[in-house]
Design a protein around this motif. Structure first.
Motif, short mmCIF file in Angstrom:
data_model
loop_
_atom_site.label_atom_id
_atom_site.label_comp_id
_atom_site.label_asym_id
_atom_site.label_seq_id
_atom_site.Cartn_x
_atom_site.Cartn_y
_atom_site.Cartn_z
N PHE A 1 0.85 -1.19 0.00
CA PHE A 1 0.00 0.00 0.00
C PHE A 1 0.89 1.24 0.00
O PHE A 1 1.94 1.27 0.65
N VAL A 2 0.46 2.26 -0.73
CA VAL A 2 1.22 3.50 -0.88
C VAL A 2 0.46 4.63 -0.18
O VAL A 2 -0.75 4.79 -0.38
N ASP A 3 1.18 5.41 0.60
CA ASP A 3 0.61 6.54 1.32
C ASP A 3 0.14 7.60 0.32
O ASP A 3 0.91 8.04 -0.53
N GLN A 4 -1.12 7.98 0.43
CA GLN A 4 -1.71 8.97 -0.47
C GLN A 4 -1.95 10.31 0.22
O GLN A 4 -2.56 11.21 -0.37
N GLY A 5 -1.52 10.45 1.47
CA GLY A 5 -1.66 11.71 2.16
C GLY A 5 -2.49 11.62 3.41
O GLY A 5 -3.07 10.58 3.74
N GLN A 6 -2.57 12.73 4.11
CA GLN A 6 -3.30 12.79 5.38
C GLN A 6 -4.80 12.93 5.15
O GLN A 6 -5.23 13.60 4.22
N TYR A 7 -5.55 12.30 6.02
CA TYR A 7 -7.01 12.38 6.03
C TYR A 7 -7.44 12.76 7.43
O TYR A 7 -7.07 12.11 8.40
N LEU A 8 -8.20 13.84 7.54
CA LEU A 8 -8.61 14.35 8.85
C LEU A 8 -10.06 14.03 9.19
O LEU A 8 -10.58 14.51 10.18
N GLY A 9 -10.72 13.21 8.39
CA GLY A 9 -12.13 12.92 8.61
C GLY A 9 -12.41 11.74 9.51
O GLY A 9 -13.57 11.42 9.76
N GLY A 10 -11.39 11.09 10.02
CA GLY A 10 -11.60 9.93 10.87
C GLY A 10 -12.03 10.33 12.28
O GLY A 10 -11.79 11.45 12.73
N SER A 11 -12.65 9.40 12.97
CA SER A 11 -13.16 9.69 14.32
C SER A 11 -12.09 9.59 15.40
O SER A 11 -12.32 10.02 16.53
N SER A 12 -10.92 9.04 15.06
CA SER A 12 -9.89 8.85 16.09
C SER A 12 -8.59 9.58 15.77
O SER A 12 -7.51 9.10 16.05
N GLY A 13 -8.72 10.77 15.17
CA GLY A 13 -7.54 11.58 14.91
C GLY A 13 -7.04 11.46 13.49
O GLY A 13 -7.63 10.77 12.65
N PRO A 14 -5.92 12.15 13.19
CA PRO A 14 -5.38 12.16 11.83
C PRO A 14 -5.05 10.76 11.32
O PRO A 14 -4.51 9.93 12.04
N GLN A 15 -5.40 10.53 10.08
CA GLN A 15 -5.21 9.24 9.42
C GLN A 15 -4.29 9.43 8.21
O GLN A 15 -4.13 10.53 7.70
N ARG A 16 -3.74 8.32 7.74
CA ARG A 16 -3.04 8.28 6.47
C ARG A 16 -3.93 7.47 5.53
O ARG A 16 -4.36 6.36 5.86
N THR A 17 -4.23 8.03 4.38
CA THR A 17 -4.95 7.29 3.33
C THR A 17 -3.91 6.49 2.57
O THR A 17 -2.91 7.04 2.12
N MET A 18 -4.15 5.19 2.45
CA MET A 18 -3.22 4.31 1.74
C MET A 18 -3.98 3.54 0.67
O MET A 18 -5.13 3.18 0.85
N TYR A 19 -3.30 3.27 -0.45
CA TYR A 19 -3.94 2.65 -1.60
C TYR A 19 -3.00 1.62 -2.22
O TYR A 19 -1.79 1.81 -2.28
N ARG A 20 -3.61 0.55 -2.70
CA ARG A 20 -2.88 -0.43 -3.50
C ARG A 20 -3.74 -0.83 -4.67
O ARG A 20 -4.89 -1.26 -4.50
N SER A 21 -3.19 -0.71 -5.85
CA SER A 21 -3.92 -1.11 -7.06
C SER A 21 -3.87 -2.62 -7.21
O SER A 21 -3.02 -3.30 -6.64
N PHE A 22 -4.78 -3.15 -8.02
CA PHE A 22 -4.81 -4.58 -8.27
C PHE A 22 -3.57 -5.04 -9.04
O PHE A 22 -3.19 -6.18 -8.93
N THR A 23 -2.96 -4.13 -9.79
CA THR A 23 -1.82 -4.49 -10.62
C THR A 23 -0.49 -4.32 -9.93
O THR A 23 0.55 -4.59 -10.51
#
Length: 152
Positions: A129-151
């Motif tokens: 999974f690759v870090d896509q940046g910070q996400y502040l919409g979570g209920s338990s504080g700052p999150q990191r959005t992570m993504y992995r493509s099928f390929t």
């Protein structure tokens, strides 16, 4: 379901993830959710859920180009054994198969992980999974959005 009910959270994990049995049961009640039991040596050692149409819950820009991986946990007694990255990789493979079976257009899997969860961040990186940046919409504080493509 008895083995799932016996899964234990590690210290401090309850702020990041809920009760394992409740997560699986909730997943069985919604058509968009696909709960999985993580097994090792024939025993339940964790759970996770893939959800369609919910990627924005992890800070992703749209709902439908990625599966949401949520409610992922490995029993505290089995943490540190490399099961997290293996299960996360298996979840991506399962999501690709679900996409093909359903004829939908997701291209990968997205998740959010709390910035104060170094073990989770490391496990997801190990699983590709690759870090896509910070996400502040979570209920338990700052999150990191992570993504992995099928390929990849």
């Amino acid at each position: 379901m008895g083995e799932v009910a016996d899964l234990e959270l590690g210290p401090g994990q309850s702020i990041f993830v809920g009760d394992p049995l409740r997560m699986v049961l909730a997943g069985l009640e919604e058509e968009s959710r696909f709960p999985y039991v993580v097994e090792a040596a024939g025993y339940a050692v964790g759970v996770l859920t893939l959800q369609a149409g919910a990627a924005r819950l992890a800070g992703w820009p749209d709902e439908d180009s990625a599966w949401l991986l949520r409610g992922f946990l490995i029993d505290r007694r089995h943490q540190g054994q490399g099961l997290g990255p293996l299960a996360a990789t298996s979840a991506v493979d399962a999501a690709a198969k679900l996409t093909a079976r359903r004829g939908t257009h997701e291209a990968g899997v997205v998740l959010s992980v709390n910035e104060t969860n170094p073990a989770g961040l490391s496990a997801y990186r190990t699983a590709g999974f690759v870090d896509q940046g910070q996400y502040l919409g979570g209920s338990s504080g700052p999150q990191r959005t992570m993504y992995r493509s099928f390929t990849g």
